[in-house]
Design a protein around this motif. Sequence first.
Motif, PDB file in Angstrom:
ATOM      1  N   SER A   1       0.656  -0.820  -0.257  1.00 16.89           N
ATOM      2  CA  SER A   1       0.107   0.125   0.186  1.00 16.89           C
ATOM      3  C   SER A   1       0.652   1.071  -0.080  1.00 16.89           C
ATOM      4  O   SER A   1       1.805   1.721   0.457  1.00 16.89           O
ATOM      5  N   PRO A   2       0.945   1.797  -0.838  1.00 15.92           N
ATOM      6  CA  PRO A   2       1.351   3.564  -0.935  1.00 15.92           C
ATOM      7  C   PRO A   2       1.878   4.051   0.131  1.00 15.92           C
ATOM      8  O   PRO A   2       0.500   4.495   0.960  1.00 15.92           O
ATOM      9  N   ARG A   3       2.750   4.560   0.450  1.00 15.75           N
ATOM     10  CA  ARG A   3       2.682   5.656   1.521  1.00 15.75           C
ATOM     11  C   ARG A   3       2.001   6.757   1.410  1.00 15.75           C
ATOM     12  O   ARG A   3       1.580   7.751   0.312  1.00 15.75           O
ATOM     13  N   ALA A   4       1.470   7.291   2.389  1.00 14.53           N
ATOM     14  CA  ALA A   4       1.074   8.709   2.812  1.00 14.53           C
ATOM     15  C   ALA A   4       1.865   9.829   2.776  1.00 14.53           C
ATOM     16  O   ALA A   4       2.025   9.892   3.257  1.00 14.53           O
ATOM     17  N   GLU A   5       2.526  10.451   1.859  1.00 13.75           N
ATOM     18  CA  GLU A   5       3.384  11.247   2.382  1.00 13.75           C
ATOM     19  C   GLU A   5       2.751  12.863   0.961  1.00 13.75           C
ATOM     20  O   GLU A   5       2.249  13.088   0.869  1.00 13.75           O
ATOM     21  N   PRO A   6       3.835  14.248   2.158  1.00  4.56           N
ATOM     22  CA  PRO A   6       3.434  15.797   1.558  1.00  4.56           C
ATOM     23  C   PRO A   6       2.985  15.421  -0.441  1.00  4.56           C
ATOM     24  O   PRO A   6       2.005  15.994  -0.723  1.00  4.56           O
TER      25      PRO A   6
ATOM     26  N   PRO B   1       9.371  16.833   0.844  1.00  5.75           N
ATOM     27  CA  PRO B   1       8.901  18.143   1.502  1.00  5.75           C
ATOM     28  C   PRO B   1       8.276  17.117   3.408  1.00  5.75           C
ATOM     29  O   PRO B   1       7.937  15.957   2.891  1.00  5.75           O
ATOM     30  N   GLY B   2       8.134  18.206   3.923  1.00  3.27           N
ATOM     31  CA  GLY B   2       7.903  17.917   4.921  1.00  3.27           C
ATOM     32  C   GLY B   2       9.051  17.302   6.062  1.00  3.27           C
ATOM     33  O   GLY B   2       9.843  16.968   6.176  1.00  3.27           O
ATOM     34  N   THR B   3       8.777  16.575   7.063  1.00  2.00           N
ATOM     35  CA  THR B   3       9.510  16.759   8.258  1.00  2.00           C
ATOM     36  C   THR B   3       8.795  15.231   9.246  1.00  2.00           C
ATOM     37  O   THR B   3       8.023  15.071   9.491  1.00  2.00           O
ATOM     38  N   ASP B   4      10.251  14.768   9.351  1.00  2.00           N
ATOM     39  CA  ASP B   4       9.652  12.842   9.693  1.00  2.00           C
ATOM     40  C   ASP B   4       9.980  12.750  10.860  1.00  2.00           C
ATOM     41  O   ASP B   4      10.394  14.104  11.941  1.00  2.00           O
ATOM     42  N   ALA B   5       8.874  12.656  12.256  1.00  2.00           N
ATOM     43  CA  ALA B   5       9.277  12.201  13.600  1.00  2.00           C
ATOM     44  C   ALA B   5       9.952  11.333  14.052  1.00  2.00           C
ATOM     45  O   ALA B   5      10.428  11.467  15.046  1.00  2.00           O
TER      46      ALA B   5
END
Length: 268
Positions: free
Chosen positions: A27-32, A89-93
Amino acid sequence: MLLSIRHETTYRYTAPLTYTIQQLRLSPRAEPHQQVRSWHVATAGRRNAFLDAFGNLGHMLTITGQHDEVRILAGGTVSVEPLDRGRLPGTDAMSPLVFTVPTRLTEPDEQIAAFAARHMPSGGRSASLLALAEAIRASVDYRTGATEVTTPASHALQLGQGVCQDHAHLFLSCCHVHGIPARYVSGYIDPGETEHAASHAWVDAWVEEADFSGWVSIDVTHARYAGDAYCRLAIGRDYDSAAPVRGVRHGGGTESLSVRVGVSPIVS
């Protein structure tokens, strides 16, 4: 880019199985920059969804009772935005330092350490990382069947042949030599006019530059930045932690595997 994807995996056996259990990361990842428009996973048996330590959506598949075939069908449409020089883009926890730990498949040996020192002298900058990818492509010819998914990076470099997961593992191993966070990515690529398979593996590497601090996605096999032709399924430390399908079985005799993947852009 809007990608249409179809992935069919079929295991056939010469004798009946009594039990199959598999982890599916299909299942593809949900990313920005990546949004799933529609997606389905179809199998026999029972599926239980889970989210693993790296944030990948997966399913635990169990099939009980006698069966001589396991067929897994996944597919749908995914919208992927272009990336600026592979920059995600975005940041990871999750701390990028999680991805500095070598594994059985990415443990560097003396030959890899020398290779990394020769082809990546300036550390973790985008240009240096892309130069490393070019060196790996030149040193490890793309050859289907030359290696297995269990082949470590050190063996692929010695052999001078491999496929996309070998290129990715060798890149990760070189990054480990320099202490640069880097992670394995499994997914799909619109192959366009190339002869490479639509099922693919590449890497993300962490960079600290004047105008950007974060992950840069690099296709080592093609020695280029990943972009909107790439659909991301899973990330991990190596193939073992991001494999689309992994499992065990009871019975079955001899196994044969058939995989068919199709990826094509949808023109609006």
